[in-house]
Design a protein around this motif. Sequence first.
Motif, PDB file in Angstrom:
ATOM      1  N   GLU A  68       7.191 -47.208 -29.607  1.00 47.01           N
ATOM      2  CA  GLU A  68       7.523 -46.942 -28.203  1.00 47.01           C
ATOM      3  C   GLU A  68       7.820 -48.244 -27.459  1.00 47.01           C
ATOM      4  OE1 GLU A  68       5.811 -44.331 -24.415  1.00 47.01           O
ATOM      5  OE2 GLU A  68       4.573 -44.651 -26.201  1.00 47.01           O
TER       6      GLU A  68
ATOM      7  N   LEU B 142      11.340 -49.436 -28.313  1.00 39.91           N
ATOM      8  CA  LEU B 142      12.321 -48.530 -27.701  1.00 39.91           C
ATOM      9  C   LEU B 142      12.429 -48.768 -26.195  1.00 39.91           C
ATOM     10  CD1 LEU B 142      11.636 -45.138 -29.521  1.00 39.91           C
ATOM     11  CD2 LEU B 142      13.583 -46.669 -29.839  1.00 39.91           C
ATOM     12  N   ASN B 143      11.298 -48.938 -25.548  1.00 35.79           N
ATOM     13  CA  ASN B 143      11.318 -49.190 -24.093  1.00 35.79           C
ATOM     14  C   ASN B 143      12.046 -50.482 -23.763  1.00 35.79           C
ATOM     15  OD1 ASN B 143      10.066 -47.017 -22.699  1.00 35.79           O
ATOM     16  ND2 ASN B 143       8.071 -47.643 -23.499  1.00 35.79           N
TER      17      ASN B 143
ATOM     18  N   SER C 289      15.101 -48.727 -33.324  1.00 34.90           N
ATOM     19  CA  SER C 289      14.389 -49.868 -32.746  1.00 34.90           C
ATOM     20  C   SER C 289      14.746 -51.206 -33.378  1.00 34.90           C
ATOM     21  CB  SER C 289      12.875 -49.651 -32.846  1.00 34.90           C
ATOM     22  OG  SER C 289      12.480 -49.534 -34.202  1.00 34.90           O
TER      23      SER C 289
ATOM     24  N   ALA D  72       9.579 -41.594 -28.968  1.00 34.00           N
ATOM     25  CA  ALA D  72       8.757 -42.338 -29.924  1.00 34.00           C
ATOM     26  C   ALA D  72       8.113 -41.350 -30.884  1.00 34.00           C
ATOM     27  CB  ALA D  72       7.695 -43.155 -29.188  1.00 34.00           C
TER      28      ALA D  72
ATOM     29  N   ALA E 282      15.783 -49.885 -24.372  1.00 36.38           N
ATOM     30  CA  ALA E 282      16.333 -48.984 -23.356  1.00 36.38           C
ATOM     31  C   ALA E 282      16.534 -49.705 -22.026  1.00 36.38           C
ATOM     32  CB  ALA E 282      15.405 -47.788 -23.171  1.00 36.38           C
TER      33      ALA E 282
ATOM     34  N   LEU F 262      17.357 -42.549 -28.123  1.00 39.27           N
ATOM     35  CA  LEU F 262      16.900 -43.446 -29.174  1.00 39.27           C
ATOM     36  C   LEU F 262      15.582 -42.950 -29.745  1.00 39.27           C
ATOM     37  CD1 LEU F 262      17.621 -46.872 -27.414  1.00 39.27           C
ATOM     38  CD2 LEU F 262      19.166 -45.472 -28.820  1.00 39.27           C
ATOM     39  N   VAL F 263      15.539 -42.811 -31.066  1.00 38.24           N
ATOM     40  CA  VAL F 263      14.346 -42.295 -31.745  1.00 38.24           C
ATOM     41  C   VAL F 263      13.839 -43.335 -32.741  1.00 38.24           C
ATOM     42  CG1 VAL F 263      13.402 -40.414 -33.140  1.00 38.24           C
ATOM     43  CG2 VAL F 263      15.319 -39.960 -31.576  1.00 38.24           C
TER      44      VAL F 263
ATOM     45  N   VAL G  47      19.586 -44.064 -20.886  1.00 38.82           N
ATOM     46  CA  VAL G  47      18.956 -44.199 -22.196  1.00 38.82           C
ATOM     47  C   VAL G  47      17.618 -43.471 -22.181  1.00 38.82           C
ATOM     48  CG1 VAL G  47      18.162 -45.770 -23.995  1.00 38.82           C
ATOM     49  CG2 VAL G  47      20.042 -46.470 -22.485  1.00 38.82           C
ATOM     50  N   ASP G  48      17.509 -42.441 -22.992  1.00 43.06           N
ATOM     51  CA  ASP G  48      16.245 -41.740 -23.192  1.00 43.06           C
ATOM     52  C   ASP G  48      15.630 -42.206 -24.501  1.00 43.06           C
ATOM     53  OD1 ASP G  48      16.031 -39.675 -20.987  1.00 43.06           O
ATOM     54  OD2 ASP G  48      18.012 -39.161 -21.777  1.00 43.06           O
ATOM     55  N   ILE G  49      14.321 -42.235 -24.542  1.00 42.08           N
ATOM     56  CA  ILE G  49      13.640 -42.639 -25.783  1.00 42.08           C
ATOM     57  C   ILE G  49      12.688 -41.545 -26.249  1.00 42.08           C
ATOM     58  CG2 ILE G  49      13.803 -45.076 -25.140  1.00 42.08           C
ATOM     59  CD1 ILE G  49      10.667 -44.923 -24.803  1.00 42.08           C
TER      60      ILE G  49
ATOM     61  N   LYS H 153      19.585 -50.288 -34.127  1.00 45.58           N
ATOM     62  CA  LYS H 153      19.673 -51.041 -32.867  1.00 45.58           C
ATOM     63  C   LYS H 153      21.094 -51.520 -32.622  1.00 45.58           C
ATOM     64  CE  LYS H 153      17.686 -55.044 -30.485  1.00 45.58           C
ATOM     65  NZ  LYS H 153      16.756 -56.206 -30.607  1.00 45.58           N
TER      66      LYS H 153
END
Length: 258
Positions: free
Chosen positions: A35, A38-39, A10, A57, A42, A30-31, A53-55, A15
């Motif tokens: 959240e 990350l959103n 993040s 959190a 993404a 992305l971890v 792009v998957d996230i 990043k």
Amino acid sequence: MPTALITGASGGIGKAFAEELAAQNHNLVLVARSEKKLNELAEQLSKKFQVKVDIIAKDLTETGATNSVFEFTQQQGLTIDLLINNAGFGDYGDFAETDEERQIKMIQLNILALVDLTHKYLPLMRQRRSGSIINISSIAAFQPMPYLSVYSASKAFVRNFSQALWAENRQYGIRVLVSCPGPTETDFFTEAKFPPTLANKSNQISTPEEVVQETLKALERGDSTVVIGGFSTHVLTKVANLVPRETLLNLLEKQFKA
């Protein structure tokens, strides 16, 4: 299209990795804990570079967090071609006077989560005989550091662990790299509660983008280790082997005492 999984994604170096790899046409997982961040990242990267792009959190210090990350990628049918264990933090202070829970969480994040995720994805890479792992360490890995005792020890673990894996996995076509940046323009000093008189004392500070570029170049070369920073940063990594240990520790204690 290859997929990269990045922890601590993040902000900072994580990043920067996400931005660079999206530009290189990588799908991303992305971890991080936030959240919201990350959103936002993404959405920005998927629109700009047309990548998936998957996230996730997650606080990787929590019980079962690494299992949740692995289970998500398995359930989504994702092949992780590049694992970047970037998440980590430091904590400044006299160890006897520091917060015990924070020291334990540092070990959980800097070491345990990194080892666990590596152990989950490495066997799959071996089966495919392809894949890459980047573990983010620090120049703190090259010597014990008074007032950063747990942090420097954790980064020494990451360095030695990664170098051993580099040797074990070359025969399987898998690249393992440990990246050891010097001072970098991130929130590290703030998060570690460095005294203002000690924070960012170096006049050779890398940007996260520079760290990412140098790290990816080293990965392409097949290196086991890359040290990133100016001349003084590289000198510091050699000094520990040249100076008697007690002399070195006395110098470092004086340098890092607030």
